[in-house]
Motif scaffolding. Structure first.
Motif, mmCIF file in Angstrom:
data_model
loop_
_atom_site.group_PDB
_atom_site.id
_atom_site.type_symbol
_atom_site.label_atom_id
_atom_site.label_comp_id
_atom_site.label_asym_id
_atom_site.label_seq_id
_atom_site.Cartn_x
_atom_site.Cartn_y
_atom_site.Cartn_z
ATOM 1 N N PHE A 41 1.193 -1.168 -0.148
ATOM 2 C CA PHE A 41 0.065 0.262 -0.298
ATOM 3 C C PHE A 41 1.468 1.740 0.537
ATOM 4 C CE2 PHE A 41 0.257 2.491 3.669
ATOM 5 C CZ PHE A 41 0.685 1.396 4.640
ATOM 6 N N TRP A 42 1.986 0.966 0.565
ATOM 7 C CA TRP A 42 2.943 2.300 0.329
ATOM 8 C C TRP A 42 2.929 2.975 -0.761
ATOM 9 C CZ3 TRP A 42 3.776 3.974 5.576
ATOM 10 C CH2 TRP A 42 3.690 3.661 6.146
ATOM 11 N N ARG A 43 2.785 2.202 -1.681
ATOM 12 C CA ARG A 43 2.785 2.663 -3.247
ATOM 13 C C ARG A 43 1.919 3.458 -3.684
ATOM 14 N NH1 ARG A 43 6.731 0.000 -6.564
ATOM 15 N NH2 ARG A 43 6.163 1.743 -8.034
ATOM 16 N N ASN A 44 1.228 3.631 -3.083
ATOM 17 C CA ASN A 44 -0.146 4.224 -4.000
ATOM 18 C C ASN A 44 -0.214 5.964 -2.988
ATOM 19 O OD1 ASN A 44 -1.264 0.707 -2.990
ATOM 20 N ND2 ASN A 44 -2.729 2.247 -4.570
ATOM 21 N N GLY A 45 0.185 5.884 -2.162
ATOM 22 C CA GLY A 45 0.455 7.542 -2.136
ATOM 23 C C GLY A 45 1.150 8.419 -3.062
ATOM 24 N N GLU A 46 0.091 9.678 -2.694
ATOM 25 C CA GLU A 46 0.491 10.379 -4.282
ATOM 26 C C GLU A 46 0.765 12.261 -3.499
ATOM 27 O OE1 GLU A 46 -4.049 11.398 -5.876
ATOM 28 O OE2 GLU A 46 -3.702 12.666 -5.449
ATOM 29 N N THR A 47 2.217 12.099 -4.274
ATOM 30 C CA THR A 47 2.734 13.292 -4.129
ATOM 31 C C THR A 47 2.389 14.610 -5.169
ATOM 32 O OG1 THR A 47 4.055 12.617 -5.327
ATOM 33 C CG2 THR A 47 4.306 12.708 -3.226
ATOM 34 N N ALA A 48 2.693 15.613 -4.659
ATOM 35 C CA ALA A 48 2.176 16.423 -5.994
ATOM 36 C C ALA A 48 2.991 15.673 -7.488
ATOM 37 C CB ALA A 48 2.854 18.155 -5.956
ATOM 38 N N ALA A 49 4.005 15.416 -7.272
ATOM 39 C CA ALA A 49 4.877 15.283 -8.758
ATOM 40 C C ALA A 49 4.221 14.140 -9.474
ATOM 41 C CB ALA A 49 6.777 15.050 -7.788
ATOM 42 N N ASP A 50 3.478 12.894 -8.981
ATOM 43 C CA ASP A 50 2.283 12.141 -9.024
ATOM 44 C C ASP A 50 1.884 12.608 -9.718
ATOM 45 O OD1 ASP A 50 4.075 10.249 -8.070
ATOM 46 O OD2 ASP A 50 1.904 10.379 -5.971
ATOM 47 N N PHE A 51 1.142 15.058 -9.909
ATOM 48 C CA PHE A 51 0.261 14.790 -10.541
ATOM 49 C C PHE A 51 0.542 15.714 -11.788
ATOM 50 C CE2 PHE A 51 -3.521 16.921 -11.989
ATOM 51 C CZ PHE A 51 -4.300 15.612 -12.717
ATOM 52 N N PRO A 52 1.557 15.470 -12.988
ATOM 53 C CA PRO A 52 2.434 16.311 -12.995
ATOM 54 C C PRO A 52 1.539 17.721 -14.183
ATOM 55 C CG PRO A 52 2.720 14.845 -14.209
ATOM 56 C CD PRO A 52 1.306 14.567 -13.274
ATOM 57 N N ALA A 53 1.739 19.423 -13.890
ATOM 58 C CA ALA A 53 1.303 19.714 -14.285
ATOM 59 C C ALA A 53 0.772 19.993 -16.151
ATOM 60 C CB ALA A 53 1.776 21.711 -14.358
ATOM 61 N N ARG A 54 2.109 19.489 -16.595
ATOM 62 C CA ARG A 54 1.588 18.849 -18.283
ATOM 63 C C ARG A 54 2.768 17.211 -18.398
ATOM 64 N NH1 ARG A 54 0.219 23.388 -20.410
ATOM 65 N NH2 ARG A 54 0.796 25.073 -18.723
ATOM 66 N N GLN A 55 1.775 17.314 -19.068
ATOM 67 C CA GLN A 55 2.194 15.184 -19.416
ATOM 68 C C GLN A 55 1.501 15.406 -20.743
ATOM 69 O OE1 GLN A 55 1.874 12.576 -17.334
ATOM 70 N NE2 GLN A 55 -0.106 12.258 -16.391
ATOM 71 N N THR A 56 2.415 14.284 -21.634
ATOM 72 C CA THR A 56 1.243 13.436 -22.719
ATOM 73 C C THR A 56 1.512 12.184 -22.465
ATOM 74 O OG1 THR A 56 2.127 15.092 -24.307
ATOM 75 C CG2 THR A 56 2.036 13.323 -24.916
ATOM 76 N N LEU A 57 0.409 11.736 -22.268
ATOM 77 C CA LEU A 57 0.162 10.001 -22.452
ATOM 78 C C LEU A 57 -0.042 9.460 -23.461
ATOM 79 C CD1 LEU A 57 -1.962 10.257 -19.339
ATOM 80 C CD2 LEU A 57 0.650 9.558 -19.059
ATOM 81 N N HIS A 58 0.905 8.764 -24.092
ATOM 82 C CA HIS A 58 0.396 7.734 -24.718
ATOM 83 C C HIS A 58 -0.629 6.444 -24.499
ATOM 84 C CE1 HIS A 58 3.485 9.993 -27.369
ATOM 85 N NE2 HIS A 58 4.617 9.860 -25.892
ATOM 86 N N LEU A 59 -1.375 6.379 -25.670
ATOM 87 C CA LEU A 59 -2.810 5.431 -25.058
ATOM 88 C C LEU A 59 -2.998 4.673 -26.569
ATOM 89 C CD1 LEU A 59 -5.082 8.227 -22.950
ATOM 90 C CD2 LEU A 59 -3.072 5.905 -22.349
ATOM 91 N N PRO A 60 -3.103 3.968 -26.883
ATOM 92 C CA PRO A 60 -3.143 2.636 -28.086
ATOM 93 C C PRO A 60 -4.813 2.861 -28.271
ATOM 94 C CG PRO A 60 -3.049 1.081 -26.056
ATOM 95 C CD PRO A 60 -2.690 2.454 -25.327
ATOM 96 N N GLY A 61 -5.198 3.367 -29.632
ATOM 97 C CA GLY A 61 -6.040 3.689 -30.004
ATOM 98 C C GLY A 61 -6.944 4.671 -30.332
ATOM 99 N N LEU A 62 -6.329 5.689 -29.551
ATOM 100 C CA LEU A 62 -6.787 6.831 -29.281
ATOM 101 C C LEU A 62 -6.451 7.038 -31.594
ATOM 102 C CD1 LEU A 62 -6.042 9.575 -27.051
ATOM 103 C CD2 LEU A 62 -7.987 8.893 -27.181
ATOM 104 N N ARG A 63 -7.425 8.238 -32.130
ATOM 105 C CA ARG A 63 -7.811 8.762 -33.145
ATOM 106 C C ARG A 63 -6.726 10.282 -33.664
ATOM 107 N NH1 ARG A 63 -13.501 6.020 -33.888
ATOM 108 N NH2 ARG A 63 -12.385 3.928 -34.262
ATOM 109 N N GLN A 64 -7.398 10.606 -32.232
ATOM 110 C CA GLN A 64 -6.583 12.359 -32.759
ATOM 111 C C GLN A 64 -6.417 12.469 -31.360
ATOM 112 O OE1 GLN A 64 -9.943 13.269 -34.284
ATOM 113 N NE2 GLN A 64 -9.056 14.131 -36.358
#
Lengths: 833, 115
Positions: A41-64
């Motif tokens: 469970f220790w790995r489920n903590g949440e810090t500010a860094a876990d929620f970046p202000a900017r990021q690009t996520l690459h997800l399979p199947g997205l069209r645009q």
């Protein structure tokens, strides 16, 4: 040699210990795996860094590419370039915040809890299967997949959820998976349908058919008509009385002779809470400051964490909508867009009936219907149970529906095993998802009208307002076309005339649009007055909330969003206002010269006298510190118990029955209990406690119930004082969905009661409060008691609770474009292939 | 270096590394093997296993408890129940894993394999 023995022993102990710590033991989680800082469970903590202000996520199947902005409540604002990507992103982002909750709820619906929890929940699972929730979900899914739009929505949403599940390593599983020791499984469109059926169960799964049949059997039809009438004494129906019909009603099927059902003590167990209910109201432009409509909605449900609702803004070509969603179901359920707003409350219509069956023999392979034996369909349910072999359960289906109860059963007559089949609208296939997708796109009243046509179950009062200055309400759903009272009692499963004979056309459901009074509302009361041509049901919520809302709305002039917020938080108890003056007058000694039947004087300064003083000073508001509210609630409750327990209680009568409604009880007390002036002559015989030899008057009941209320409060809190405060007595709890101690909030100090507009009780309450001000630029406000995140480690798990508790609303951030600036925006993500 | 200290350090370092990729119970064969190889005295081996493995949990848990996981740890410490004290949870976790490590090391020490 000895050291090898010692070594072997030590090793054995180590291995056993490691095994014990690595394995779930009954309800005890696998301790070492849970507590490991590497994967636990220790790995489920949440810090500010876990929620970046900017990021690009690459997800399979997205069209645009999809752009997502997050505001300071972590509400995602999704800007997609096509519908596929929109619902994909909704699925992905919802799963990111709520995966465990959404999956767990579908397991609850499907009767698959034992698979992860073990044999403890087996009966629950069996019950869900036998009630036919998965059966109904499959029927609905078939309907939904027939429609291209719904299919796209469901499949894209599922793909998005699966994209998130696919990214997770066990160390990243949400906390509850680690605690309960299982893994998420792939999402399917069926799960979305299951969630709708779970809502249907919560909101339309109650039935008093067996109880009413028992009452009719014991006391006869006159008593039923008198004490359990189809329309209450005081009512303020949703569609105002006198609203002209814009359709020609169908003929209603003829009522067959009443059916004398066998007496039965088999009432459905695990009934949904009767307290669930909701408010919504719309104010026309004629009553608003802006000249355009306002709309408010607060659905009351059991309050849990993670929160029941998830806020989102969904924007794609052709739509830009904001509102709350059910985690696990696509589209916005309650919300608004630039042109319209809508909300829902539950319809208390009777859409669930029981049919008493006659089987040919004990083998139960054929049942009698319409003059011949018809085959019973047998469906084998396979129930997986953690740590045990699968269990098989055979459920019998008739053309009515499944036979829910055949366990723990002593047949009334061994020669004719009587059992009951369930007929329920939730078993019908229907495309509710399409209705919501269309509402999300709606621009005007016509679109709203079109959208509701595929919406079947659970029936809801859909309230609507548009910036074209239309307001409307429609208690909408699929209602069986019934003869009056059909299904109020157990029906005869062998008589075809007692089958459901079709449906009320979707164009003839109760409806009102732009009434002269300038407002519309619903609070689970009767859908329409006696002038509506169809029978929908007889047992609705008491009029208290609906009446108070209409009373207050009728006073509104130049209303603003805040006027509606204030009304949502209104704490006036209509029941107390109606009953307390009479209760006090009847129990307090009258002035000198009073009749000889005046109540004996209360000893000055006795606990009862002080309680009466507190009550006499009360303004009927259920504020947090109101001591009188505590006393009144208990006093009234005790009074009702004393009034009806001897007539309808199981202990006295040996039968499963129910007491008359609050409305009928009040009518009896206020108008049929006699008066002090003539010593309660001519009081209704129901007043007397038939368990005692002497004849009680209502004054005796009042005195005894006041005594026991004051007594039990003194025992609980000590002598009358601030400890008797209403919030203390009510003690609102918001618990974790899995009832985990430490993961909820207990004893929340908040005002309101189940009968006030602010319907916050011990476990239920406004699960989402929303107010929308339509205009050239729509403005909206909302709050729910929890937060966007389902992660108990996150600040956003319950960050909205405090605002909710004090009746505040957040202004909702509604963006017109993906790159719009707003001071409350905090993060911008890109999702792309 | 004293045999105890060396064994303790070896256990701590190797179990930390191993647990990054392998399940936590990898500490069991690890302590068994290391203690048998280093041929420490039984008491010293037990202590080295206990503390070495415990430390491999205490350090990262303490770090996480101060970096994002404290709220959850407090909730879990209420559920378990440990009075809502997240540091007790840090301590307890390390001790449990350490106990497995200590017993395995003890067994290894008694085996005293000659290579």
């Amino acid at each position: 040699m000895l050291r090898y023995v010692k070594a072997g022993l030590a090793l054995l102990v180590a291995i056993v210990l490691a095994w014990v710590l690595n394995t779930k033991q009954g309800d005890v989680p696998p301790v070492a795996r849970l507590l490991s800082p590497y994967r636990g469970f220790w790995r489920n903590g949440e810090t500010a860094a876990d929620f970046p202000a900017r990021q690009t996520l690459h997800l399979p199947g997205l069209r645009q590419p999809v752009r997502v902005r997050f505001d300071d409540r972590r509400v995602p604002h999704v800007f997609a370039q096509n519908d596929h990507d929109l619902y994909y992103a909704q699925g992905y982002l919802t799963a990111r915040d709520r995966l465990w909750q959404m999956e767990f709820m579908t397991r609850v619906a499907a009767g698959r809890i034992s698979e992860v929890v073990g044999p403890r929940t087996l009966e629950y699972d069996r019950f869900q299967r036998r009630m036919g929730l998965p059966y109904g979900a499959e029927n609905s899914l078939r309907e939904m997949l027939k429609n291209d739009t719904t299919r796209l929505v469901l499949e894209s949403y599922s793909a998005g959820v699966n994209a998130y599940i696919g990214q997770l390593s066990p160390a990243e599983y949400p906390f509850e998976y680690k605690l309960l020791d299982y893994a998420p499984e792939p999402w399917q469109p069926l799960k979305c349908a299951l969630l709708l059926k779970l809502m249907a169960w919560d909101l339309s799964g109650r039935s008093d058919d067996l109880r009413l049949s028992n009452i009719r059997r014991k006391y006869g039809p006159e008593v039923v008509n008198d004490l359990f009438p189809d329309y209450p004494w005081r009512e303020d129906p949703i569609v105002p009385v006198g609203t002209p019909l814009d359709f020609k009603p169908l003929p209603v099927p003829a009522a067959p002779a009443p059916f004398a059902a066998a007496l039965s003590d088999k009432v459905p167990q695990r009934e949904p809470d009767a307290e669930l209910g909701s408010n919504n109201f719309a104010v026309a432009g004629s009553r608003s400051a802006s000249g355009l409509p306002l709309l408010a909605n607060d659905p009351h449900l059991q309050l849990n964490l993670p929160s029941i609702w998830y806020q989102i803004q969904l924007s794609a070509p052709g739509q830009n909508v904001y509102g709350v969603t059910i985690p696990g179901a696509p589209a916005v359920i309650i919300g608004f867009n630039e042109s319209v707003a809508w909300g829902v409350t539950n319809v208390g219509g009777d859409v669930l009936d029981w049919y008493q069956l006659k089987f040919k023999d004990a083998a139960r392979r054929e049942y009698w219907h319409d003059g011949r034996w018809k085959p019973v369909r047998r469906v084998v349910e396979r129930l997986a149970v953690r740590g045990l072999p699968d269990r098989l359960d055979t459920v019998l289906y008739t053309h009515h529906g499944p036979i829910v109860y055949d366990h723990d059963e002593k047949p009334f007559n061994p020669q004719t095993p009587t059992q009951h089949a369930l007929r329920w609208t939730a078993h019908e296939g229907a495309d509710e998802v399409l209705a919501f997708v269309k509402l999300n796109h709606a621009r005007n009243y016509r679109d709203y009208d079109q959208a509701l046509r595929t919406y079947a179950s659970p029936a809801q009062n859909f309230i609507f307002a548009s910036n074209q200055n239309d307001i409307a309400i429609r208690p909408n759903g699929r209602y069986p076309l019934k003869y009056p009272n059909q299904g109020k009692f157990i029906l005869d499963g062998s008589d075809a005339r007692q089958d459901w004979q079709g449906w009320i056309p979707m164009s003839q459901t109760p409806r009102a649009k732009n009434p002269a009074r300038g407002f519309l509302s619903s609070a689970n009361q009767h859908s329409a007055g006696p002038d509506y041509p169809y029978y929908i049901g007889w047992d609705y919520a008491p009029w208290d909330r609906g009446h108070r809302i209409n009373q207050q709305l009728a006073r509104l002039k130049k209303a603003t969003a805040d006027s509606l917020r204030v009304l949502q938080n209104d704490n006036l108890g209509i029941n107390a206002q109606t009953m307390l003056p009479w209760m006090l007058a009847t129990i307090t000694p009258a002035t000198p010269g009073a009749p000889k039947c005046a109540a004996p004087p209360l000893r000055p300064n006795s606990p009862k006298a002080r309680a009466v003083q507190a009550l006499a000073r009360w303004n009927y508001h259920y504020t947090t510190d109101a001591v009188a509210a505590t006393i009144f609630e208990l006093w009234y409750q005790e009074l009702v118990k004393r009034l009806w327990d001897d007539d309808f209680g199981k202990a006295t009568t040996g039968l499963e029955m129910r007491p008359p409604s609050q409305d009928r009880t009040n009518r009896l007390l206020l108008t049929q209990s006699g008066s002090q002036a003539d010593c309660f002559q001519g009081a209704s015989p129901w007043i007397d406690d038939r368990r005692t030899p002497q004849k009680e008057t209502v004054q005796d009941l009042l005195a005894a119930s006041l005594h026991s209320a004051v007594d039990s409060l003194t025992r609980k809190f000590g002598p009358l004082g601030p400890k008797w405060a209403w919030a203390n007595q009510k003690s609102t709890d918001i618990n974790h969905l899995a009832q985990l101690t430490g993961f909820g909030h207990q004893d929340i100090v908040c005002a309101g009661s189940r009968g006030t507009v602010n319907a916050t009780s011990a476990r239920n309450g406004p699960s989402w409060r929303m107010v929308v001000a339509l205009g050239p630029q729509v403005k909206a406000y909302g709050i729910f008691p929890g937060g966007q995140s389902g992660n108990p480690a996150s600040r956003y798990y319950d960050d909205m609770l405090e605002s909710w508790r004090t009746g505040q609303l957040d202004e909702l951030v509604f963006l017109r474009a993906a790159d719009e600036n707003h001071p409350r925006l905090q993060a911008a993500w890109r999702l792309e292939q | 270096m004293k045999p105890f200290l060396l064994l303790f350090l070896l256990i701590f370092l190797l179990s930390t590394l191993a647990q990054l990729w392998l399940p936590w119970w990898v500490v069991l064969p690890l302590c068994l093997g290391l203690a048998a190889w280093r041929r420490a005295a039984a008491g010293a081996a037990f202590l080295a296993g206990l503390l070495g493995v415990a430390l491999s949990w205490w350090l990262p848990a303490a770090w996480l408890n101060t970096h994002g996981a404290q709220l959850l740890a407090t909730r879990l410490a209420t559920l378990l129940p440990l009075g809502g004290n997240s540091w007790l949870l840090v301590l307890l976790g390390g001790l449990l894993a350490g106990l497995v490590g200590g017993l395995a090391a003890l067994s290894g020490a008694w085996l005293k394999v000659r290579w």
